[in-house]
Design a protein around this motif. Structure first.
Motif, PDB file in Angstrom:
ATOM      1  N   SER A 237      12.190 -20.712 -35.896  1.00 26.15           N
ATOM      2  CA  SER A 237      12.881 -19.696 -35.103  1.00 26.15           C
ATOM      3  C   SER A 237      12.667 -18.344 -35.751  1.00 26.15           C
ATOM      4  CB  SER A 237      14.383 -20.004 -35.024  1.00 26.15           C
ATOM      5  OG  SER A 237      15.070 -18.938 -34.406  1.00 26.15           O
ATOM      6  N   GLN A 238      12.288 -17.376 -34.924  1.00 25.81           N
ATOM      7  CA  GLN A 238      12.015 -16.043 -35.450  1.00 25.81           C
ATOM      8  C   GLN A 238      12.945 -14.992 -34.855  1.00 25.81           C
ATOM      9  OE1 GLN A 238       9.256 -17.399 -33.403  1.00 25.81           O
ATOM     10  NE2 GLN A 238       8.733 -18.830 -35.038  1.00 25.81           N
ATOM     11  N   GLN A 239      14.103 -15.448 -34.353  1.00 26.68           N
ATOM     12  CA  GLN A 239      15.004 -14.531 -33.671  1.00 26.68           C
ATOM     13  C   GLN A 239      15.359 -13.331 -34.548  1.00 26.68           C
ATOM     14  OE1 GLN A 239      16.146 -15.174 -30.489  1.00 26.68           O
ATOM     15  NE2 GLN A 239      17.291 -13.254 -30.363  1.00 26.68           N
ATOM     16  N   PHE A 240      15.612 -13.589 -35.825  1.00 30.67           N
ATOM     17  CA  PHE A 240      16.047 -12.511 -36.710  1.00 30.67           C
ATOM     18  C   PHE A 240      14.903 -11.569 -37.076  1.00 30.67           C
ATOM     19  CE2 PHE A 240      14.527 -15.814 -39.496  1.00 30.67           C
ATOM     20  CZ  PHE A 240      13.970 -15.173 -40.586  1.00 30.67           C
ATOM     21  N   LEU A 241      13.673 -11.922 -36.705  1.00 36.12           N
ATOM     22  CA  LEU A 241      12.524 -11.065 -36.962  1.00 36.12           C
ATOM     23  C   LEU A 241      12.021 -10.368 -35.696  1.00 36.12           C
ATOM     24  CD1 LEU A 241      10.464 -13.395 -39.344  1.00 36.12           C
ATOM     25  CD2 LEU A 241      11.874 -11.438 -39.990  1.00 36.12           C
ATOM     26  N   ALA A 242      12.768 -10.513 -34.586  1.00 33.93           N
ATOM     27  CA  ALA A 242      12.298  -9.973 -33.307  1.00 33.93           C
ATOM     28  C   ALA A 242      12.081  -8.469 -33.354  1.00 33.93           C
ATOM     29  CB  ALA A 242      13.298 -10.331 -32.205  1.00 33.93           C
ATOM     30  N   SER A 243      12.885  -7.759 -34.136  1.00 35.81           N
ATOM     31  CA  SER A 243      12.764  -6.297 -34.178  1.00 35.81           C
ATOM     32  C   SER A 243      11.432  -5.855 -34.767  1.00 35.81           C
ATOM     33  CB  SER A 243      13.907  -5.695 -35.004  1.00 35.81           C
ATOM     34  OG  SER A 243      13.849  -6.147 -36.344  1.00 35.81           O
ATOM     35  N   LEU A 244      10.775  -6.730 -35.552  1.00 34.09           N
ATOM     36  CA  LEU A 244       9.510  -6.358 -36.170  1.00 34.09           C
ATOM     37  C   LEU A 244       8.409  -6.122 -35.145  1.00 34.09           C
ATOM     38  CD1 LEU A 244       9.459  -8.757 -39.252  1.00 34.09           C
ATOM     39  CD2 LEU A 244       9.882  -6.308 -39.240  1.00 34.09           C
ATOM     40  N   ASP A 245       8.557  -6.682 -33.965  1.00 35.89           N
ATOM     41  CA  ASP A 245       7.549  -6.477 -32.916  1.00 35.89           C
ATOM     42  C   ASP A 245       7.491  -5.024 -32.477  1.00 35.89           C
ATOM     43  OD1 ASP A 245       6.949  -9.162 -32.978  1.00 35.89           O
ATOM     44  OD2 ASP A 245       8.286  -9.682 -31.325  1.00 35.89           O
ATOM     45  N   ARG A 246       8.545  -4.271 -32.759  1.00 39.38           N
ATOM     46  CA  ARG A 246       8.593  -2.869 -32.326  1.00 39.38           C
ATOM     47  C   ARG A 246       8.153  -1.912 -33.416  1.00 39.38           C
ATOM     48  NH1 ARG A 246      14.277  -4.024 -30.920  1.00 39.38           N
ATOM     49  NH2 ARG A 246      14.791  -1.869 -31.446  1.00 39.38           N
ATOM     50  N   ILE A 247       7.731  -2.440 -34.572  1.00 41.48           N
ATOM     51  CA  ILE A 247       7.212  -1.597 -35.641  1.00 41.48           C
ATOM     52  C   ILE A 247       5.695  -1.519 -35.511  1.00 41.48           C
ATOM     53  CG2 ILE A 247       6.909  -1.353 -38.132  1.00 41.48           C
ATOM     54  CD1 ILE A 247       9.583  -2.631 -38.558  1.00 41.48           C
TER      55      ILE A 247
END
Length: 398
Positions: A237-247
């Motif tokens: 699960s990568q839910q907590f890393l989802a914001s990295l897609d916007r970097i």
């Protein structure tokens, strides 16, 4: 080879030890990078300038940015007022903007827009502010956060010896390889060329890794130091890393050129009004007498990353010979182009809020890497600080 040079990109992050103390620290700033080098017995792997000296060169002019024995940010004032690539009114205006940056938090806005509001014309940004932003942030002023740019100037240029440039005297690959005997001497094991298939997570707890061979390595805790795009496929699960897609990420292209003779009279130069940026004399830095190895380092290299290798070499050689007259008489013996498409993240406005913490929702899994919440841009210093932070978090949790 990938890490032979390109240290100017991180130059203000590893600070020269102050002359007034036996220890290379101050209460305001501690270099974790020097801590790591000292730990590995590699402190002599960096050669620092006595004080800041940045040679700047165009096809028709020579200039420099140097430090003078004046207090605080004033140490750069004589150099800026004599900066040959700008008119005197533009230089004075640039000094005013620098003082504003020193005294006021610019906010998390585009540095390019902030500079424009403070009267900096395109010519001034292109020949003064951009070379510094590109070298330290791997981003042009228009793409970088003004707050992150301020960190560069505050901790680097706005204090004496804060931005003294250090050049590695041996390849980074050799320096970092010295970590292996250190780890093994402390009851650790190093597995090279051992791909990991997945991080094993059960009921919200990480307890090992599965190798591509199928072997399982059990662990009480895991520190991941791989880049975000390599980490996410390893987790269920990568839910907590989802914001990295916007970097966003920016490339770096290093062009290695070998000549039949020496062509430089400085250890490095910064090119102005040229298609190339920073040029390093690697042979001098590594104290090699029988080679004439030059590296052209192109940061924020979006225009270069998809260019054919032959074209990159041709352009680099042509631009280099315009800047260095001795290069016109030298024969090119060999060349090598190394491209890093996702070299560093772009410290754009808002990017700071997207960076993950060292601790994660998965018990026993910790993150290390320059992309985590270090408060620093994507540099060696930022990466090393992330490693220290991950280790401290692990020990605190245990």
């Amino acid at each position: 080879v990938r890490s032979v040079v390109c240290f100017f990109f991180f130059f203000f992050m590893i600070r020269r030890p102050p002359r007034s103390t036996l220890f290379p620290y101050t209460t305001l700033f501690r270099s974790r990078s020097l801590d790591l080098l000292r730990l590995l017995g590699q402190e002599d792997a960096v050669s620092f300038q006595p004080s800041l000296h940045v040679p700047m060169r165009s096809e028709t002019k020579r200039g420099k940015i140097t430090s003078n024995p004046l207090p605080g940010a004033l140490h750069l004032l004589p150099s800026l007022l004599a900066y040959r690539f700008l008119s005197l009114p533009a230089r004075i205006n640039a000094v005013r903007a620098g003082l504003s940056l020193l005294l006021q938090d610019p906010g998390d806005v585009s540095f390019g827009k902030w500079l424009s509001v403070h009267g900096q014309k395109e010519r001034v940004i292109a020949t003064l502010w951009d070379p510094i932003c590109v070298a330290t942030l791997n981003a042009r002023a228009r793409d970088a956060s003004a707050r992150m740019a301020r960190l560069v100037f505050q901790r680097g240029f706005f204090r004496r010896h804060g931005a003294d440039i250090g050049l590695f005297t041996r390849p980074l690959s050799r320096i970092f390889a010295s970590a292996i005997p250190y780890i093994e001497s402390h009851q650790g094991r190093v597995h090279l060329e051992t791909p990991v298939n997945r991080i094993i997570v059960d009921r919200g707890r990480a307890h090992g890794v599965e190798l591509a061979s199928g072997e399982i390595i059990e662990a009480h805790a895991i520190i991941s130091a791989v880049p975000p795009h390599d980490l996410t496929p390893l987790l269920p699960s990568q839910q907590f890393l989802a914001s990295l897609d916007r970097i966003a990420y920016a490339p770096i292209v290093n062009v290695h050129l070998w000549f039949d003779r020496s062509i430089m009279d400085e250890p490095f130069i910064i090119a102005i009004d040229s298609r190339i940026q920073a040029v390093f004399d690697v042979s001098t830095a590594h104290r090699e007498r029988d080679k004439h190895h030059i590296v052209i380092s192109q940061s924020a290299a979006t225009d270069w990353i998809d260019m054919p290798v032959a074209s990159i070499v041709d352009i680099s050689l042509s631009e280099l010979r315009k800047l260095l007259p001795r290069g016109q008489r030298a024969d090119l013996i060999d060349s090598l182009v190394i491209k890093s498409r996702f070299a560093t993240f772009v410290p754009s406005p808002g990017a700071g809020a997207l960076r993950p913490a060292t601790t994660t929702p998965i018990v026993g899994l910790f993150l290390a890497g320059d992309y985590t919440t270090t408060g620093w841009p994507s540099t060696i210093e930022g990466a090393v600080r992330a490693g220290f932070s991950a280790a401290i978090s692990l020990l605190a949790r245990r």
